[in-house]
Design a protein around this motif. Structure first.
Motif, PDB file in Angstrom:
ATOM      1  N   ASP A 289       0.829  -1.209   0.000  1.00  0.00           N
ATOM      2  CA  ASP A 289       0.000   0.000   0.000  1.00  0.00           C
ATOM      3  C   ASP A 289       0.865   1.261   0.000  1.00  0.00           C
ATOM      4  O   ASP A 289       0.540   2.250  -0.668  1.00  0.00           O
ATOM      5  CB  ASP A 289      -0.927   0.011   1.222  1.00  0.00           C
ATOM      6  CG  ASP A 289      -2.036  -1.030   1.120  1.00  0.00           C
ATOM      7  OD1 ASP A 289      -2.383  -1.411  -0.015  1.00  0.00           O
ATOM      8  OD2 ASP A 289      -2.535  -1.478   2.167  1.00  0.00           O
ATOM      9  N   GLN A 290       1.980   1.228   0.756  1.00  0.00           N
ATOM     10  CA  GLN A 290       2.857   2.390   0.821  1.00  0.00           C
ATOM     11  C   GLN A 290       3.507   2.669  -0.528  1.00  0.00           C
ATOM     12  O   GLN A 290       3.590   3.827  -0.964  1.00  0.00           O
ATOM     13  CB  GLN A 290       3.939   2.161   1.885  1.00  0.00           C
ATOM     14  CG  GLN A 290       4.902   3.327   2.067  1.00  0.00           C
ATOM     15  CD  GLN A 290       4.221   4.563   2.621  1.00  0.00           C
ATOM     16  OE1 GLN A 290       3.192   4.471   3.291  1.00  0.00           O
ATOM     17  NE2 GLN A 290       4.779   5.734   2.326  1.00  0.00           N
ATOM     18  N   VAL A 291       3.942   1.621  -1.208  1.00  0.00           N
ATOM     19  CA  VAL A 291       4.542   1.796  -2.530  1.00  0.00           C
ATOM     20  C   VAL A 291       3.517   2.365  -3.505  1.00  0.00           C
ATOM     21  O   VAL A 291       3.819   3.262  -4.310  1.00  0.00           O
ATOM     22  CB  VAL A 291       5.102   0.460  -3.052  1.00  0.00           C
ATOM     23  CG1 VAL A 291       5.523   0.586  -4.512  1.00  0.00           C
ATOM     24  CG2 VAL A 291       6.290   0.014  -2.202  1.00  0.00           C
ATOM     25  N   SER A 292       2.281   1.860  -3.440  1.00  0.00           N
ATOM     26  CA  SER A 292       1.228   2.356  -4.332  1.00  0.00           C
ATOM     27  C   SER A 292       0.914   3.824  -4.060  1.00  0.00           C
ATOM     28  O   SER A 292       0.626   4.590  -4.979  1.00  0.00           O
ATOM     29  CB  SER A 292      -0.042   1.517  -4.160  1.00  0.00           C
ATOM     30  OG  SER A 292       0.180   0.173  -4.529  1.00  0.00           O
ATOM     31  N   ALA A 293       0.973   4.215  -2.788  1.00  0.00           N
ATOM     32  CA  ALA A 293       0.624   5.589  -2.419  1.00  0.00           C
ATOM     33  C   ALA A 293       1.762   6.571  -2.676  1.00  0.00           C
ATOM     34  O   ALA A 293       1.555   7.782  -2.706  1.00  0.00           O
ATOM     35  CB  ALA A 293       0.226   5.657  -0.940  1.00  0.00           C
ATOM     36  N   THR A 294       2.980   6.055  -2.875  1.00  0.00           N
ATOM     37  CA  THR A 294       4.140   6.915  -3.096  1.00  0.00           C
ATOM     38  C   THR A 294       4.387   7.028  -4.592  1.00  0.00           C
ATOM     39  O   THR A 294       4.852   6.093  -5.229  1.00  0.00           O
ATOM     40  CB  THR A 294       5.395   6.330  -2.414  1.00  0.00           C
ATOM     41  OG1 THR A 294       5.111   6.111  -1.028  1.00  0.00           O
ATOM     42  CG2 THR A 294       6.578   7.276  -2.548  1.00  0.00           C
ATOM     43  N   LEU A 296       6.492   7.686  -7.019  1.00  0.00           N
ATOM     44  CA  LEU A 296       7.919   7.894  -7.207  1.00  0.00           C
ATOM     45  C   LEU A 296       8.245   8.508  -8.554  1.00  0.00           C
ATOM     46  O   LEU A 296       9.253   9.201  -8.697  1.00  0.00           O
ATOM     47  CB  LEU A 296       8.649   6.553  -7.057  1.00  0.00           C
ATOM     48  CG  LEU A 296       8.544   5.881  -5.676  1.00  0.00           C
ATOM     49  CD1 LEU A 296       9.226   4.528  -5.701  1.00  0.00           C
ATOM     50  CD2 LEU A 296       9.171   6.768  -4.604  1.00  0.00           C
ATOM     51  N   LEU A 297       7.406   8.264  -9.561  1.00  0.00           N
ATOM     52  CA  LEU A 297       7.713   8.742 -10.902  1.00  0.00           C
ATOM     53  C   LEU A 297       7.699  10.260 -11.005  1.00  0.00           C
ATOM     54  O   LEU A 297       8.303  10.828 -11.914  1.00  0.00           O
ATOM     55  CB  LEU A 297       6.734   8.140 -11.911  1.00  0.00           C
ATOM     56  CG  LEU A 297       6.816   6.611 -12.079  1.00  0.00           C
ATOM     57  CD1 LEU A 297       5.796   6.142 -13.098  1.00  0.00           C
ATOM     58  CD2 LEU A 297       8.221   6.171 -12.481  1.00  0.00           C
ATOM     59  N   THR A 298       7.018  10.937 -10.087  1.00  0.00           N
ATOM     60  CA  THR A 298       6.971  12.398 -10.116  1.00  0.00           C
ATOM     61  C   THR A 298       8.061  13.026  -9.255  1.00  0.00           C
ATOM     62  O   THR A 298       8.155  14.240  -9.164  1.00  0.00           O
ATOM     63  CB  THR A 298       5.598  12.913  -9.641  1.00  0.00           C
ATOM     64  OG1 THR A 298       5.395  12.514  -8.275  1.00  0.00           O
ATOM     65  CG2 THR A 298       4.481  12.342 -10.502  1.00  0.00           C
ATOM     66  N   LEU A 303      12.861   8.667  -6.151  1.00  0.00           N
ATOM     67  CA  LEU A 303      12.928   7.416  -6.900  1.00  0.00           C
ATOM     68  C   LEU A 303      14.341   6.860  -6.885  1.00  0.00           C
ATOM     69  O   LEU A 303      14.554   5.666  -6.653  1.00  0.00           O
ATOM     70  CB  LEU A 303      12.462   7.648  -8.341  1.00  0.00           C
ATOM     71  CG  LEU A 303      12.602   6.455  -9.298  1.00  0.00           C
ATOM     72  CD1 LEU A 303      11.763   5.277  -8.819  1.00  0.00           C
ATOM     73  CD2 LEU A 303      12.189   6.859 -10.709  1.00  0.00           C
ATOM     74  N   TYR A 304      15.323   7.738  -7.122  1.00  0.00           N
ATOM     75  CA  TYR A 304      16.715   7.274  -7.108  1.00  0.00           C
ATOM     76  C   TYR A 304      17.106   6.791  -5.716  1.00  0.00           C
ATOM     77  O   TYR A 304      17.796   5.765  -5.571  1.00  0.00           O
ATOM     78  CB  TYR A 304      17.659   8.383  -7.561  1.00  0.00           C
ATOM     79  CG  TYR A 304      19.103   7.961  -7.483  1.00  0.00           C
ATOM     80  CD1 TYR A 304      19.666   7.192  -8.496  1.00  0.00           C
ATOM     81  CD2 TYR A 304      19.888   8.302  -6.381  1.00  0.00           C
ATOM     82  CE1 TYR A 304      20.982   6.770  -8.416  1.00  0.00           C
ATOM     83  CE2 TYR A 304      21.202   7.878  -6.295  1.00  0.00           C
ATOM     84  CZ  TYR A 304      21.746   7.122  -7.310  1.00  0.00           C
ATOM     85  OH  TYR A 304      23.040   6.695  -7.212  1.00  0.00           O
TER      86      TYR A 304
END
Length: 373
Positions: A289-294, A296-298, A303-304
């Motif tokens: 859920d945390q990965v989905s809510a974050t 990263l692409l923006t 992301l790095y």
């Protein structure tokens, strides 16, 4: 006089025009001269802007190339396929979809281990065992991804399960001996990732398509890089060994707390490994859920940071040992959420000759593994 004046005026005007056209100096310059000067300045500005843009592009490409090289270099890998050869369960059959897919979509089985093998000093601080022969695997999960990548089943294997540990090839040559009624997590201790995979395949008759191992310190850092993780516990947790104190309820945990939660066993239930597995499964879903809510692409910097942290703590098989392969796997799982993920524990019973150990509960365990082939 009048005629002389007019002629002088004409000559004066003509002289002014000639001077302006000849050398462009003074106030006598014509409209064409102004255009020429503006065009020249614009040309020089465009040239400077082009050079600056080129420098930025070169720097960006160089930075991207360095980042890619660095992240690739972070990943450790083990050539499990070569070590185990052909004496393994068959790969899952993939149904052709009739069209070329830009991303892989077939079913996968991945053995995921949590260990303290890559960073001895910090792992020891966080509760691990250290390097070399002291490395241990405390967490083992078989992650089955359905064909089409729309659902997943995560099967936890209790580390205290007694199994027949097969003979495993050693990196230095030769092999380990077959061991009966051995604890499941001893496979990693005696033969590393290769023996862990061989033992899982022997007890399940399910081919492990990939292997992923993350060390304890890396797991804690990954949670921090994602901004923490929110979990809900049904009971108070007080564990002196993992130094975790939580009241029942919802908590936002940092990396060290999340790792403590994943390793807690004495502060909940009967203190067995089965209670800890329940917390680990809750934590896995919360991380999804945390990965989905974050998004990263923006946020390229974040992301790095996440990618650097993750790759720096991973050991994989050679089929996943590049950033390209990991990104392909990740992109193929973008539509997968915690709601699409089922978590179960391999059915077990207390061992009749050792109540502190468990054995597979048959035939239920075999039926579970058959559903993942």
């Amino acid at each position: 006089m009048s005629g002389d004046g007019e002629g002088g005026t004409d000559a004066g005007n003509g002289g002014g025009n000639e001077d302006g056209n000849d050398d462009g100096g003074g106030r006598g310059g014509g409209p064409g001269d102004v255009v020429d000067r503006r065009t020249g300045r614009r040309s020089r500005l465009l040239k400077a802007a082009g050079i600056a843009l080129g420098c930025v592009l070169v720097a960006s490409l160089a930075g991207a190339a360095w980042a890619y090289w660095h992240l690739n270099r972070n990943i450790d890998s083990v050539d499990i396929n070569s070590a185990l050869g052909d004496d393994r369960p068959a790969r899952a059959m993939v149904t052709p979809d009739g069209a070329a897919s830009p991303l892989p979509s077939g079913a996968l089985n991945i053995l995921v281990l949590g260990s303290d093998s890559r960073s001895g000093e910090r792992n020891a601080t966080l509760g691990g065992g250290g390097e070399g022969d002291g490395a241990r695997s405390d967490t083992a999960m078989v992650v089955h991804i359905d064909e089409g990548r729309t659902g997943a089943t995560i099967v936890s294997i209790p580390r205290d399960t007694l199994v027949t540990r097969p003979a495993c090839p050693r990196e230095s040559g030769g092999s380990t001996s077959v061991a009966y009624n051995a604890m499941f997590n001893s496979a990693y201790s005696v033969g590393g990732p290769v023996c862990a995979v061989k033992t899982v395949e022997s007890m399940t008759n399910v081919r492990m398509d990939h292997y992923i191992e993350i060390d304890f310190a890396g797991f804690a850092d990954l949670v921090d890089a994602l901004g923490g993780v929110t979990v809900t516990t049904d009971e108070d947790i007080s564990d002196e060994d993992s130094h975790l104190e939580l009241e029942a309820g919802t908590h936002h945990l940092d990396g060290e707390q999340a790792l403590a939660l994943a390793r807690t066993r004495h502060g909940i239930g009967d203190g067995s490994d089965l209670g800890r597995i329940g917390l680990q499964q809750t934590l896995v879903k919360a991380l999804l859920d945390q990965v989905s809510a974050t998004d990263l692409l923006t946020n390229p910097a974040k992301l790095y940071n996440v990618a650097d942290t993750l790759t720096g703590s991973l050991t994989t098989d050679t089929g996943l040992d590049s950033l390209t392969e990991l990104m392909s796997l990740g992109r193929s799982l973008q539509g997968l959420s915690s709601a699409d993920t089922r978590t179960v524990t391999m059915p077990v019973l207390p061992a009749p000759f050792d109540r502190n150990r468990v054995i597979a509960d048959e035939p239920e365990a075999t039926r579970l593994w058959e559903s993942l082939r």
